[in-house]
Write a protein that holds these residues in place. Structure first.
Motif, PDB file in Angstrom:
ATOM      1  N   PHE A   1      12.139   9.043  -8.042  1.00 41.76           N
ATOM      2  CA  PHE A   1      12.133   8.512  -6.676  1.00 41.76           C
ATOM      3  C   PHE A   1      10.718   8.100  -6.257  1.00 41.76           C
ATOM      4  CE2 PHE A   1      11.427   9.678  -2.153  1.00 41.76           C
ATOM      5  CZ  PHE A   1      12.187   8.683  -1.556  1.00 41.76           C
ATOM      6  N   ILE A   2       9.727   8.937  -6.573  1.00 44.88           N
ATOM      7  CA  ILE A   2       8.332   8.625  -6.225  1.00 44.88           C
ATOM      8  C   ILE A   2       7.869   7.366  -6.965  1.00 44.88           C
ATOM      9  CG2 ILE A   2       5.944   9.441  -6.522  1.00 44.88           C
ATOM     10  CD1 ILE A   2       7.071  12.287  -5.935  1.00 44.88           C
ATOM     11  N   ALA A   3       8.198   7.290  -8.256  1.00 46.68           N
ATOM     12  CA  ALA A   3       7.827   6.095  -9.025  1.00 46.68           C
ATOM     13  C   ALA A   3       8.481   4.854  -8.436  1.00 46.68           C
ATOM     14  CB  ALA A   3       8.243   6.279 -10.489  1.00 46.68           C
ATOM     15  N   LEU A   4       9.733   4.985  -7.999  1.00 49.08           N
ATOM     16  CA  LEU A   4      10.446   3.867  -7.386  1.00 49.08           C
ATOM     17  C   LEU A   4       9.765   3.410  -6.097  1.00 49.08           C
ATOM     18  CD1 LEU A   4      12.949   2.029  -6.873  1.00 49.08           C
ATOM     19  CD2 LEU A   4      14.052   4.023  -5.844  1.00 49.08           C
ATOM     20  N   ILE A   5       9.440   4.360  -5.224  1.00 49.54           N
ATOM     21  CA  ILE A   5       8.809   3.999  -3.945  1.00 49.54           C
ATOM     22  C   ILE A   5       7.434   3.373  -4.187  1.00 49.54           C
ATOM     23  CG2 ILE A   5       7.910   4.911  -1.775  1.00 49.54           C
ATOM     24  CD1 ILE A   5      10.957   4.788  -1.935  1.00 49.54           C
ATOM     25  N   LYS A   6       6.685   3.902  -5.145  1.00 52.81           N
ATOM     26  CA  LYS A   6       5.377   3.312  -5.463  1.00 52.81           C
ATOM     27  C   LYS A   6       5.524   1.876  -5.939  1.00 52.81           C
ATOM     28  CE  LYS A   6       2.472   7.294  -6.615  1.00 52.81           C
ATOM     29  NZ  LYS A   6       1.654   7.914  -7.677  1.00 52.81           N
ATOM     30  N   SER A   7       6.546   1.614  -6.748  1.00 55.91           N
ATOM     31  CA  SER A   7       6.737   0.245  -7.249  1.00 55.91           C
ATOM     32  C   SER A   7       7.151  -0.700  -6.117  1.00 55.91           C
ATOM     33  CB  SER A   7       7.780   0.229  -8.370  1.00 55.91           C
ATOM     34  OG  SER A   7       9.058   0.589  -7.884  1.00 55.91           O
ATOM     35  N   ILE A   8       7.873  -0.169  -5.112  1.00 62.85           N
ATOM     36  CA  ILE A   8       8.208  -0.999  -3.949  1.00 62.85           C
ATOM     37  C   ILE A   8       6.947  -1.282  -3.134  1.00 62.85           C
ATOM     38  CG2 ILE A   8       9.526  -1.101  -1.794  1.00 62.85           C
ATOM     39  CD1 ILE A   8      11.653   0.650  -3.128  1.00 62.85           C
ATOM     40  N   ILE A   9       6.099  -0.277  -2.976  1.00 61.37           N
ATOM     41  CA  ILE A   9       4.830  -0.483  -2.266  1.00 61.37           C
ATOM     42  C   ILE A   9       4.014  -1.575  -2.945  1.00 61.37           C
ATOM     43  CG2 ILE A   9       2.592   0.591  -1.718  1.00 61.37           C
ATOM     44  CD1 ILE A   9       4.051   3.233  -1.320  1.00 61.37           C
ATOM     45  N   ALA A  10       4.068  -1.598  -4.279  1.00 59.28           N
ATOM     46  CA  ALA A  10       3.304  -2.604  -5.043  1.00 59.28           C
ATOM     47  C   ALA A  10       4.047  -3.931  -5.175  1.00 59.28           C
ATOM     48  CB  ALA A  10       2.980  -2.057  -6.428  1.00 59.28           C
ATOM     49  N   PHE A  11       5.242  -4.051  -4.572  1.00 57.41           N
ATOM     50  CA  PHE A  11       6.055  -5.266  -4.661  1.00 57.41           C
ATOM     51  C   PHE A  11       6.341  -5.651  -6.113  1.00 57.41           C
ATOM     52  CE2 PHE A  11       6.031  -7.581  -0.354  1.00 57.41           C
ATOM     53  CZ  PHE A  11       5.959  -6.389   0.346  1.00 57.41           C
ATOM     54  N   ASP A  12       6.524  -4.631  -6.978  1.00 61.55           N
ATOM     55  CA  ASP A  12       6.794  -4.871  -8.401  1.00 61.55           C
ATOM     56  C   ASP A  12       8.308  -4.886  -8.604  1.00 61.55           C
ATOM     57  OD1 ASP A  12       7.032  -4.855 -11.161  1.00 61.55           O
ATOM     58  OD2 ASP A  12       5.310  -3.547 -11.459  1.00 61.55           O
ATOM     59  N   GLU A  13       8.914  -6.054  -8.467  1.00 59.90           N
ATOM     60  CA  GLU A  13      10.373  -6.153  -8.428  1.00 59.90           C
ATOM     61  C   GLU A  13      11.024  -5.711  -9.734  1.00 59.90           C
ATOM     62  OE1 GLU A  13      13.850  -9.419  -7.281  1.00 59.90           O
ATOM     63  OE2 GLU A  13      11.745  -9.831  -6.839  1.00 59.90           O
ATOM     64  N   SER A  14      10.515  -6.156 -10.866  1.00 63.09           N
ATOM     65  CA  SER A  14      11.123  -5.775 -12.141  1.00 63.09           C
ATOM     66  C   SER A  14      11.065  -4.256 -12.353  1.00 63.09           C
ATOM     67  CB  SER A  14      10.413  -6.490 -13.303  1.00 63.09           C
ATOM     68  OG  SER A  14       9.035  -6.123 -13.357  1.00 63.09           O
ATOM     69  N   GLU A  15       9.991  -3.641 -11.882  1.00 64.00           N
ATOM     70  CA  GLU A  15       9.831  -2.199 -12.029  1.00 64.00           C
ATOM     71  C   GLU A  15      10.812  -1.452 -11.120  1.00 64.00           C
ATOM     72  OE1 GLU A  15       7.761   1.327 -13.498  1.00 64.00           O
ATOM     73  OE2 GLU A  15       7.768  -0.759 -14.148  1.00 64.00           O
ATOM     74  N   PHE A  16      10.878  -1.818  -9.847  1.00 66.79           N
ATOM     75  CA  PHE A  16      11.712  -1.014  -8.948  1.00 66.79           C
ATOM     76  C   PHE A  16      13.208  -1.214  -9.182  1.00 66.79           C
ATOM     77  CE2 PHE A  16      10.616  -4.376  -5.573  1.00 66.79           C
ATOM     78  CZ  PHE A  16      11.877  -4.966  -5.510  1.00 66.79           C
ATOM     79  N   LEU A  17      13.618  -2.349  -9.698  1.00 67.78           N
ATOM     80  CA  LEU A  17      15.032  -2.530 -10.015  1.00 67.78           C
ATOM     81  C   LEU A  17      15.455  -1.620 -11.167  1.00 67.78           C
ATOM     82  CD1 LEU A  17      15.432  -6.413  -9.666  1.00 67.78           C
ATOM     83  CD2 LEU A  17      16.307  -4.634  -8.126  1.00 67.78           C
TER      84      LEU A  17
ATOM     85  N   LEU B   1      -3.769  -6.240   0.095  1.00 66.04           N
ATOM     86  CA  LEU B   1      -3.575  -4.803  -0.074  1.00 66.04           C
ATOM     87  C   LEU B   1      -2.494  -4.531  -1.114  1.00 66.04           C
ATOM     88  CD1 LEU B   1      -4.146  -1.882   0.837  1.00 66.04           C
ATOM     89  CD2 LEU B   1      -2.436  -2.189   2.631  1.00 66.04           C
ATOM     90  N   ILE B   2      -1.435  -5.325  -1.093  1.00 63.90           N
ATOM     91  CA  ILE B   2      -0.333  -5.151  -2.045  1.00 63.90           C
ATOM     92  C   ILE B   2      -0.823  -5.355  -3.476  1.00 63.90           C
ATOM     93  CG2 ILE B   2       1.909  -6.031  -2.775  1.00 63.90           C
ATOM     94  CD1 ILE B   2       1.926  -4.517  -0.114  1.00 63.90           C
ATOM     95  N   GLN B   3      -1.650  -6.389  -3.701  1.00 59.58           N
ATOM     96  CA  GLN B   3      -2.184  -6.643  -5.045  1.00 59.58           C
ATOM     97  C   GLN B   3      -3.065  -5.484  -5.516  1.00 59.58           C
ATOM     98  OE1 GLN B   3      -4.100 -10.393  -4.156  1.00 59.58           O
ATOM     99  NE2 GLN B   3      -2.469 -11.604  -5.103  1.00 59.58           N
ATOM    100  N   ALA B   4      -3.878  -4.957  -4.612  1.00 64.40           N
ATOM    101  CA  ALA B   4      -4.773  -3.845  -4.955  1.00 64.40           C
ATOM    102  C   ALA B   4      -3.973  -2.599  -5.307  1.00 64.40           C
ATOM    103  CB  ALA B   4      -5.721  -3.559  -3.798  1.00 64.40           C
ATOM    104  N   ILE B   5      -2.928  -2.326  -4.530  1.00 66.91           N
ATOM    105  CA  ILE B   5      -2.093  -1.158  -4.807  1.00 66.91           C
ATOM    106  C   ILE B   5      -1.395  -1.321  -6.151  1.00 66.91           C
ATOM    107  CG2 ILE B   5      -0.001   0.055  -4.072  1.00 66.91           C
ATOM    108  CD1 ILE B   5      -0.889  -0.397  -1.190  1.00 66.91           C
ATOM    109  N   GLY B   6      -0.918  -2.523  -6.433  1.00 68.46           N
ATOM    110  CA  GLY B   6      -0.283  -2.772  -7.725  1.00 68.46           C
ATOM    111  C   GLY B   6      -1.222  -2.499  -8.887  1.00 68.46           C
ATOM    112  N   LYS B   7      -2.468  -2.984  -8.789  1.00 69.12           N
ATOM    113  CA  LYS B   7      -3.463  -2.714  -9.839  1.00 69.12           C
ATOM    114  C   LYS B   7      -3.718  -1.216  -9.977  1.00 69.12           C
ATOM    115  CE  LYS B   7      -6.134  -7.015  -9.336  1.00 69.12           C
ATOM    116  NZ  LYS B   7      -7.467  -7.570  -8.923  1.00 69.12           N
ATOM    117  N   MET B   8      -3.810  -0.544  -8.833  1.00 71.34           N
ATOM    118  CA  MET B   8      -4.129   0.872  -8.830  1.00 71.34           C
ATOM    119  C   MET B   8      -3.021   1.682  -9.495  1.00 71.34           C
ATOM    120  SD  MET B   8      -5.255   3.172  -5.569  1.00 71.34           S
ATOM    121  CE  MET B   8      -3.747   2.785  -4.690  1.00 71.34           C
ATOM    122  N   LEU B   9      -1.765   1.369  -9.175  1.00 74.03           N
ATOM    123  CA  LEU B   9      -0.657   2.117  -9.746  1.00 74.03           C
ATOM    124  C   LEU B   9      -0.534   1.880 -11.244  1.00 74.03           C
ATOM    125  CD1 LEU B   9       2.056   1.672  -6.954  1.00 74.03           C
ATOM    126  CD2 LEU B   9       0.487   3.570  -7.323  1.00 74.03           C
ATOM    127  N   LYS B  10      -0.819   0.671 -11.694  1.00 77.67           N
ATOM    128  CA  LYS B  10      -0.783   0.392 -13.131  1.00 77.67           C
ATOM    129  C   LYS B  10      -1.927   1.090 -13.859  1.00 77.67           C
ATOM    130  CE  LYS B  10       1.541  -4.095 -12.830  1.00 77.67           C
ATOM    131  NZ  LYS B  10       2.783  -3.622 -13.431  1.00 77.67           N
TER     132      LYS B  10
END
Length: 596
Positions: A181-197, A366-375
């Protein structure tokens, strides 16, 4: 079913089956005839007069569920009962930990300390349940904060606790669900569609698997509702992601409005989990809903204003007013120090600051930065350096004291010593909580199948060596090195290019006090230390009779010592020894009791 004198007598003299049946059917009674105070007093008496742990647990469970459903209003008294249960038998601790998270706003420091102590319980089931509770509390922490950074922080911190729960016992499927669930919410925060699906599908699969094996389907309600809220959130994302290409504007806005109504209905579900679900909605989902809509609808302000003026539906007008409030103003962006700290932790101070400045300068979103950070997050790391919250605090306190005593000690050597001490604390912690007694037979009394006072120093040495060989200090490990200092030998030695640290081991049949510990053992350990890097470790296997005594608190197993050497010269390089006294000849809790 009536709550009266006769039913009260049932729990004093009645049959066990009738008592269980009465509590199982408690919710089916007409409870409207009784005040919350009467219900609380009745169930409290059932708990106090009954010696059967299962009956106590069942009555407590009913009491907590009635509180959550607002049939009982005395939350301070209920919380006090939870606090008492945390000091009781493991079965009662477990049920108290299960309901503690529902009391988030009024959990004080004393209760939080008890919760953290439970996470260090020798009973692995209690420890893992405490970690689950800590993780849930962390997830709901950012309710009153408005930035996206706050839930991201909470998600990252809570995953540490859920990971610790999975390491405490096997098959902790609820902790696995929360990690997904946490990984899912983080991927939504990062707007990573392929990941959260993909993660949403994984979350559904986990739920379906649990449905097959869960005896009480009601226990899955919270996870199911979290899954449905996540599904709703992704539906919101999918619905709004191509807003600038909508052929018809109103039907799409109406669809977003209906998704909001569905989320509101899910959050207000009449259940024993509604308190927690409401907190999740405030701390995570509402923040993400507003962020998704503010990004995906950022070019649609004029259309929204026009639709608001034309629609005759008051509810839809209010929703459009909410959407318009999400548009960012063009003022100078405020400082978000939490985000700077997160970026610095992920990328290092220099690169983190550069990314943070690029966000402020609108060169990076901010979304791009969060995506980089989570990866960039590292996977596979242990949740706590020492394996537990209390162990982490012990390491921090010891290293803080050593840093004060040796202020000019080289930082690289201090870091290596910290790693060694971390592994020693982790090993010591395992000897306390490991449910596989066979691994540490030398620590238990003969009546409990152990070696008792026949345990040898070599047993401790073999156990520690085996453990360290699979740890981060394995590459510098040696043992029984002859002719170390003064012609003696040290039991375990860590030696790398920049540092040599001795670990001396002994056994004792009696309980040492501070004076006897230093008189009988520390001098030898400090002698070995004196030829090298000013720091050493001493471990004592203490084998006194413990049949009638409780063990000392885990935090009291550790000390720092310094003996004045045989010299009148001023000491420029004083030596210090960290001692650990590991209680052996242990009796199991059930063996200490004389109750029949």
């Amino acid at each position: 079913m009536e709550i009266n004198l006769a039913s009260s007598e049932l729990f004093k003299t009645g049959k066990y089956f009738d008592q269980v049946n009465f509590l199982d059917n408690f919710h089916h009674a007409d409870l409207s005839k009784y005040t919350g105070k009467q219900l609380f007093e009745y169930l409290s008496e059932v708990i106090s007069v009954n010696s059967n742990l299962f009956i106590k647990r069942s009555a407590f469970k009913v009491l907590c569920e009635l509180f959550i459903l607002k049939k009982i209003e005395t939350r301070i008294q209920v919380l006090g009962l939870i606090s008492c249960f945390l000091d009781e038998n493991e079965m009662l601790q477990n049920i108290a930990l299960k309901y503690l998270a529902h009391f988030t706003p009024i959990i004080d420091d004393d209760l939080l300390h008890k919760l953290k102590e439970c996470s260090d319980s020798p009973n692995a089931e209690v420890a893992s349940q405490a970690y689950i509770c800590l993780g849930i509390l962390e997830l709901t922490k950012s309710i009153n904060e408005n930035t996206l950074t706050s839930p991201l922080n909470s998600l990252t911190d809570s995953s540490v606790y859920f990971k610790a729960a999975t390491l405490s016992v096997e098959n902790r499927v609820d902790a696995d669900f929360y990690l997904t669930f946490i990984a899912l919410i983080k991927s939504i925060i990062a707007f990573d569609e392929s990941e959260f699906l993909g993660l949403l599908t994984e979350l559904k699969t986990q739920l379906q698997g649990r449905i097959l094996y869960e005896l009480n389907q009601a226990d899955l309600e919270l996870e199911y509702l979290l899954y449905k809220l996540s599904e709703n959130l992704i539906g919101l994302f999918k619905q709004s992601e191509n807003a600038n290409g909508w052929l018809e504007f109103r039907p799409n806005i109406q669809a977003l409005f209906e998704l909001k109504i569905q989320a509101d209905q899910l959050s207000l579900t009449e259940s024993t989990n509604r308190n927690l679900l409401y907190k999740y909605r405030l701390s995570i989902f509402e923040k993400l809903e507003s962020k998704i809509l503010s990004v995906n609808l950022k070019t649609e302000q004029q259309k929204l204003e026009k639709l608001k003026a034309l629609t005759g539906c008051e509810e839809l007008q209010n929703y459009i007013t909410y959407l318009l409030s999400l548009y960012p103003d063009e003022q100078e962006p405020t400082e978000d120090l939490q985000m700077l700290a997160l970026l610095s932790d992920s990328f290092g101070a220099k690169q983190g600051l550069e990314i943070y400045q690029s966000i402020k300068n609108k060169e990076t979103t901010l979304i791009q930065a969060i995506g980089k950070m989570l990866k960039n997050e590292q996977s596979g790391t242990l949740p706590f350096r020492t394996g537990s919250i209390i162990g982490q605090q012990i390491l921090f306190d010891l290293m803080k004291e050593i840093g004060t005593l040796l202020q000019n000690y080289p930082a690289d050597k201090m870091e290596v010593f910290s790693n060694i001490l971390e592994e020693v604390i982790r090993y010591t912690r395992v000897t306390l909580v490991d449910h596989d007694k066979a691994r540490h037979q030398f620590l238990y009394s003969e009546q409990d199948g152990g070696k008792g006072q026949t345990a040898l120093e070599a047993d401790l040495q073999d156990s520690m060596i085996l453990y360290f060989e699979h740890s981060k200090i394995a590459d510098g490990l040696e043992h029984e090195r002859a002719k170390f200092v003064d012609g003696g030998r040290v039991d375990i030695l860590y030696k790398k290019d920049i540092l040599t640290i001795p670990i001396e081991l002994k056994r004792s049949l009696s309980q040492p006090d501070q004076a006897s510990l230093e008189d009988n053992y520390i001098a030898q350990a400090q002698t070995y230390t004196s030829g090298y890097e000013q720091l050493g470790i001493f471990v004592l296997l203490e084998l006194s009779d413990k049949s009638k005594l409780p063990p000392p608190n885990f935090k009291d197993w550790f000390r720092i010592h310094h003996l004045t050497p045989s010299s009148n010269l001023e000491l420029r390089y004083p030596d210090y020894v960290v001692s650990i006294v590991i209680p052996g000849n242990r009796t199991l809790p059930s063996s200490k009791s004389t109750y029949k």
